[in-house]
Design a protein around this motif. Structure first.
Motif: not given
Length: 312
Positions: A54-58
């Motif tokens: 899963a591509q996520t971003e902080f």
């Protein structure tokens, strides 16, 4: 097209938010360090487990101290956490919340118990959580030094978090056997069903795909039960041991508690009210996470049996 895969990390500028993010990504303990001079940052994180990627971003951002009136409101709320006061939110904050609601599915609020006023910055984000219900809500206490002698105040913060559906993670706990850790923060984020989640082909038997060291996260089997494979007859000994342990725990639970929990979830809540059911499950998960390990295992088994009872 908006993608709801952002992890909002909030706290005052002097708090080590960037260090926490780095530790979560690397799976290491939080090391004391000087807070980043940058007020905000965007850090991509590719979650890569045995079963999915899963591509996520902080999105890391700094909060500003609230007014005296807001601080007093929080203090009064802490003394009676079951109440739901009206939270004053200005128009610009409402607009910001609305714009973030389609992007953010997790909030990690970070504060320093040495400065109790830093906790009050959670107020507008408590309203965001009420209005938009992101899947993950974490309240993380951090400090460059362990904090002792604050049990009373920590109890207030803990009780507020339980009432409001935030998971309390105290990284300043002086107890050497504390269950609180960076790993707990990471597991909570990895266990979420992200909008960008892509199941791996042959995930039940296939090897992991290649990944960069920083993005590698190997979730515990009980952190994402929805994706765990059924135990095969030829399952490895360690997996059979896990199921044997579950059977052992399940055999000791009180059937009356399972029935009461089932009624609470599926009888008292209308079947059409999926959001209400998910809210209750989120609240139960938060409560279980705060218990000692032995009690937590029993409560988790009760919940699993209650859910299984509904499918029979």
């Amino acid at each position: 097209m908006d993608v709801k895969n952002k992890i909002l990390v909030l706290g005052r500028s002097e708090i080590n938010k960037a260090g926490l993010v780095s530790s979560v990504m690397a799976g290491t303990a939080l090391e004391p360090c000087v807070a980043s001079s940058e007020a905000s940052a965007q850090i991509a994180w590719n979650i890569d487990t045995r079963y999915y990627t899963a591509q996520t971003e902080f999105w890391v951002d700094s909060t500003e101290p609230l007014s005296t009136a807001h601080t007093e409101l929080v203090q009064n709320w802490l003394s009676s956490p079951s109440t739901r006061p009206s939270i004053p939110i200005d128009t610009s904050t409402h607009e910001l919340h609305d714009s973030l609601s389609t992007l953010v599915d997790a909030i990690v609020f970070v504060f320093d118990p040495h400065d109790s006023t830093s906790f009050t910055d959670i107020l507008p984000w408590a309203q965001f959580a009420i209005d938009h219900e992101p899947s993950i809500l974490l309240c993380v206490a951090v400090s460059d030094t362990k904090v002792g002698g604050m049990d009373g105040q920590k109890d207030e913060w803990f009780d507020w978090c339980v009432q409001m559906g935030w998971e309390w993670v105290d990284l300043t706990d002086v107890d050497p056997e504390s269950e609180y850790s960076v790993e707990r923060v990471r597991d909570a984020l990895v266990a979420n069903e992200w909008a960008t989640m892509v199941p791996k082909a042959n995930s039940k038997t296939g090897p992991k795909t290649d990944h960069t060291p920083d993005s590698n996260v190997d979730i515990h089997a009980d952190s994402n039960a929805d994706h765990a494979p059924e135990p095969a007859i030829d399952a490895p000994p360690e997996q059979r041991d896990e199921w044997d342990m579950f059977d052992k725990i399940a055999s000791t639970v009180d059937p009356r508690r399972v029935t009461e929990l089932h009624q609470r979830l599926f009888t008292q809540t209308p079947q059409s009210d999926m959001s209400g059911l998910m809210s209750q499950l989120h609240s139960l998960r938060t409560e279980i996470a705060q218990l000692d390990p032995e009690t937590a295992r029993t409560r988790a088994a009760e919940l699993a049996l209650a859910l299984g009872k509904h499918t029979l």
